[in-house]
Design a protein around this motif. Structure first.
Motif, PDB file in Angstrom:
ATOM      1  N   MET A   1      -0.026   7.898   9.102  1.00 33.30           N
ATOM      2  CA  MET A   1      -0.451   6.499   9.138  1.00 33.30           C
ATOM      3  C   MET A   1      -0.955   6.097   7.753  1.00 33.30           C
ATOM      4  SD  MET A   1      -3.387   4.779  11.587  1.00 33.30           S
ATOM      5  CE  MET A   1      -2.753   5.643  13.024  1.00 33.30           C
ATOM      6  N   LYS A   2      -0.537   4.913   7.289  1.00 34.64           N
ATOM      7  CA  LYS A   2      -1.010   4.413   6.002  1.00 34.64           C
ATOM      8  C   LYS A   2      -1.891   3.190   6.245  1.00 34.64           C
ATOM      9  CE  LYS A   2       1.160   4.693   2.087  1.00 34.64           C
ATOM     10  NZ  LYS A   2       2.115   4.545   0.955  1.00 34.64           N
ATOM     11  N   ILE A   3      -3.090   3.248   5.670  1.00 33.84           N
ATOM     12  CA  ILE A   3      -4.071   2.180   5.851  1.00 33.84           C
ATOM     13  C   ILE A   3      -4.307   1.495   4.520  1.00 33.84           C
ATOM     14  CG2 ILE A   3      -6.440   1.609   6.516  1.00 33.84           C
ATOM     15  CD1 ILE A   3      -4.907   4.837   7.754  1.00 33.84           C
ATOM     16  N   LEU A   4      -4.183   0.173   4.506  1.00 36.54           N
ATOM     17  CA  LEU A   4      -4.468  -0.632   3.320  1.00 36.54           C
ATOM     18  C   LEU A   4      -5.818  -1.315   3.516  1.00 36.54           C
ATOM     19  CD1 LEU A   4      -3.817  -2.127   0.663  1.00 36.54           C
ATOM     20  CD2 LEU A   4      -2.508  -3.791   2.033  1.00 36.54           C
ATOM     21  N   HIS A   5      -6.789  -0.974   2.675  1.00 30.71           N
ATOM     22  CA  HIS A   5      -8.115  -1.588   2.717  1.00 30.71           C
ATOM     23  C   HIS A   5      -8.153  -2.771   1.755  1.00 30.71           C
ATOM     24  CE1 HIS A   5     -10.021   1.729   4.978  1.00 30.71           C
ATOM     25  NE2 HIS A   5      -9.172   2.495   4.305  1.00 30.71           N
ATOM     26  N   ILE A   6      -8.675  -3.897   2.215  1.00 29.43           N
ATOM     27  CA  ILE A   6      -8.816  -5.092   1.391  1.00 29.43           C
ATOM     28  C   ILE A   6     -10.294  -5.443   1.297  1.00 29.43           C
ATOM     29  CG2 ILE A   6      -8.217  -7.526   1.098  1.00 29.43           C
ATOM     30  CD1 ILE A   6      -5.783  -5.784   0.925  1.00 29.43           C
ATOM     31  N   ILE A   7     -10.785  -5.673   0.070  1.00 34.60           N
ATOM     32  CA  ILE A   7     -12.202  -6.000  -0.105  1.00 34.60           C
ATOM     33  C   ILE A   7     -12.394  -6.861  -1.346  1.00 34.60           C
ATOM     34  CG2 ILE A   7     -12.677  -3.855  -1.368  1.00 34.60           C
ATOM     35  CD1 ILE A   7     -15.501  -3.903  -0.100  1.00 34.60           C
ATOM     36  N   SER A   8     -13.309  -7.827  -1.243  1.00 32.02           N
ATOM     37  CA  SER A   8     -13.835  -8.537  -2.402  1.00 32.02           C
ATOM     38  C   SER A   8     -15.192  -7.915  -2.677  1.00 32.02           C
ATOM     39  CB  SER A   8     -13.964 -10.041  -2.118  1.00 32.02           C
ATOM     40  OG  SER A   8     -14.530 -10.712  -3.214  1.00 32.02           O
ATOM     41  N   SER A   9     -15.240  -7.050  -3.650  1.00 31.28           N
ATOM     42  CA  SER A   9     -16.405  -6.199  -3.850  1.00 31.28           C
ATOM     43  C   SER A   9     -17.481  -6.881  -4.687  1.00 31.28           C
ATOM     44  CB  SER A   9     -15.978  -4.897  -4.536  1.00 31.28           C
ATOM     45  OG  SER A   9     -17.095  -4.086  -4.818  1.00 31.28           O
ATOM     46  N   ALA A  30      -3.610  14.144   7.275  1.00 33.46           N
ATOM     47  CA  ALA A  30      -2.201  13.779   7.437  1.00 33.46           C
ATOM     48  C   ALA A  30      -1.945  12.304   7.172  1.00 33.46           C
ATOM     49  CB  ALA A  30      -1.758  14.129   8.859  1.00 33.46           C
ATOM     50  N   HIS A  31      -2.992  11.550   6.823  1.00 28.10           N
ATOM     51  CA  HIS A  31      -2.862  10.106   6.653  1.00 28.10           C
ATOM     52  C   HIS A  31      -3.076   9.738   5.188  1.00 28.10           C
ATOM     53  CE1 HIS A  31      -3.019  10.048  11.039  1.00 28.10           C
ATOM     54  NE2 HIS A  31      -4.079  10.830  10.935  1.00 28.10           N
ATOM     55  N   SER A  32      -2.942   8.437   4.879  1.00 28.90           N
ATOM     56  CA  SER A  32      -3.166   8.007   3.496  1.00 28.90           C
ATOM     57  C   SER A  32      -3.863   6.657   3.473  1.00 28.90           C
ATOM     58  CB  SER A  32      -1.842   7.938   2.723  1.00 28.90           C
ATOM     59  OG  SER A  32      -0.954   7.021   3.324  1.00 28.90           O
ATOM     60  N   SER A  33      -4.610   6.449   2.409  1.00 27.54           N
ATOM     61  CA  SER A  33      -5.409   5.242   2.247  1.00 27.54           C
ATOM     62  C   SER A  33      -5.099   4.605   0.904  1.00 27.54           C
ATOM     63  CB  SER A  33      -6.900   5.604   2.337  1.00 27.54           C
ATOM     64  OG  SER A  33      -7.708   4.457   2.242  1.00 27.54           O
ATOM     65  N   VAL A  34      -4.924   3.289   0.910  1.00 26.42           N
ATOM     66  CA  VAL A  34      -4.634   2.516  -0.290  1.00 26.42           C
ATOM     67  C   VAL A  34      -5.635   1.363  -0.339  1.00 26.42           C
ATOM     68  CG1 VAL A  34      -2.898   1.168  -1.543  1.00 26.42           C
ATOM     69  CG2 VAL A  34      -2.186   3.074  -0.087  1.00 26.42           C
ATOM     70  N   LEU A  35      -6.065   0.999  -1.555  1.00 26.21           N
ATOM     71  CA  LEU A  35      -7.042  -0.074  -1.704  1.00 26.21           C
ATOM     72  C   LEU A  35      -6.415  -1.293  -2.360  1.00 26.21           C
ATOM     73  CD1 LEU A  35      -8.850   2.409  -1.200  1.00 26.21           C
ATOM     74  CD2 LEU A  35     -10.413   1.535  -2.939  1.00 26.21           C
TER      75      LEU A  35
END
Length: 388
Positions: A1-9, A30-35
């Motif tokens: 599973m690929k998760i895209l995180h969106i944030i105005s930091s 087994a998963h991946s995270s993108v910002l």
């Protein structure tokens, strides 16, 4: 599973720490995270992007000019496609609103984490109202405390979409950290009391400083440090001068060596007026620091009065000063509270536990989205109020 995180930091604070901790753990499995991090023209705040890049976590900048920038919608939509995201996970009202507009007609499930809401002025309150309206259309919404989840319910978010996921941290950086603050007196040992947080009204930094002034009357060798940035910086600097405690207080701003900062403290204080579940408290506990905190938000779930720390009502300057002084005089109690605090974090607030909880949220969001999409094909009538 690929998760895209969106944030105005707004800087390196709780939400940013959650994203980094979650991304590390996802990428190790087994998963991946993108910002996707907003690069706001007025105040870019790219620390999260830089920290992620340094750790080889894929991160993309999303240019944004002003409060309303239509190009952001296209940028988020393009980024979701280019990264082949299975889930888009927004953090904060600005990310929520732009992400919803960009992907409301997409089949990608939308998830949001509400770290907390601060209705501190009219502008922020209006954004908060818009946020809560938009969140009703997300596949899943996470609250980090019972207080936040209750506000989601009151805002009209369906109960079956709401998930409680308490924050978790990666414990490894806090093991055997070397103290980095050498602010003690050359004539002898000077204990250090610290507050870590955004310099804003809800964090109660002014209360901490007023309590410090009272402690210094009894224990003039003590030092007090404040770590963080924020809109109240100049006001707090003026308060330090007004209280005549400049020689005993350091405003350290943003630090990149937080494990070493925690290791330098004899006591950590959280004097917040409002909170969710502060990452700083969990990090302090992971560092075996005794915590004195106000009983707001989810803080009482981790700072157990007399066991893992000391709890006080908010706004009680005299009580805070008294507890700081008492704890400074009792090193054995400080050690006992710090040891118990570390044990609790190990058992209940690890990044691994948080990540497992979020993976379940993602699975539920995919299931919810699939059901919603299937129903929309069967019954596309607008009278059903479907937005997707």
């Amino acid at each position: 599973m690929k998760i895209l995180h969106i944030i105005s930091s707004g800087g390196m604070y709780g939400a940013e720490a959650v994203i980094l901790n979650l991304s590390r753990t996802l990428n190790e499995g087994a998963h991946s995270s993108v910002l996707g991090v907003f690069s706001n023209s007025a105040n870019p705040n790219l620390q999260l992007h830089e920290a992620a890049t340094k750790e080889h976590i894929e991160s993309h900048l999303i240019p944004c000019k002003g409060q309303i920038d239509r190009t952001v919608v296209a940028s988020i939509r393009s980024l979701a496609v280019r990264t082949s995201a299975d889930i888009v996970h927004a953090h904060g009202y600005k990310a929520d609103i732009y992400t919803y507009i960009a992907l409301r007609r997409s089949s990608i499930p939308l998830v949001s984490t509400c770290h907390t809401w601060y209705d501190s002025d009219l502008f922020v309150s209006l954004y908060g109202m818009a946020d809560r309206m938009v969140l009703r259309n997300f596949a899943a919404i996470v609250g980090v405390s019972d207080e936040v989840t209750l506000r989601l319910l009151k805002a009209g978010v369906r109960e079956d979409k709401i998930h409680l996921v308490e924050n978790g941290i990666d414990l490894r950086p806090f093991d055997n950290a070397t103290p980095s603050l050498q602010e003690g007196s050359t004539s002898g040992y000077s204990p250090i009391v610290g507050l870590i947080g955004r310099l804003a009204n809800e964090k109660g930094v002014d209360i901490f400083l007023r309590a410090a002034a009272r402690v210094l009357v009894e224990l003039p060798s003590a030092k007090f440090v404040v770590v963080g940035e924020g809109p109240d910086h100049d006001k707090l600097e003026s308060l330090i001068d007004e209280l005549k405690i400049r020689e005993s207080v350091l405003m350290l701003g943003r630090r990149d060596d937080m494990p070493s900062v925690y290791a330098s403290l004899d006591i950590m204080v959280s004097s917040s007026r409002q909170e969710g579940l502060p990452i700083a408290i969990l990090e302090g506990m992971a560092s075996r620091r005794p915590i004195i905190a106000t009983a707001v938000g989810a803080v009482p779930t981790v700072v157990l009065d007399g066991r893992t720390g000391v709890l006080l009502p908010p706004e009680k300057i005299e009580a805070l000063a008294s507890e700081i002084a008492n704890l400074l005089r009792d090193p054995a109690r400080r050690m006992s509270l710090g040891t118990a605090a570390r044990k609790l974090v190990e058992e209940k607030f690890s990044a691994e536990r948080m990540t497992a909880d979020y993976l379940q949220v993602y699975e539920d969001a995919i299931s919810t989205q699939d059901k919603s999409t299937a129903k929309s094909f069967k019954d596309p009538a607008p009278s059903q109020g479907k937005t997707k």
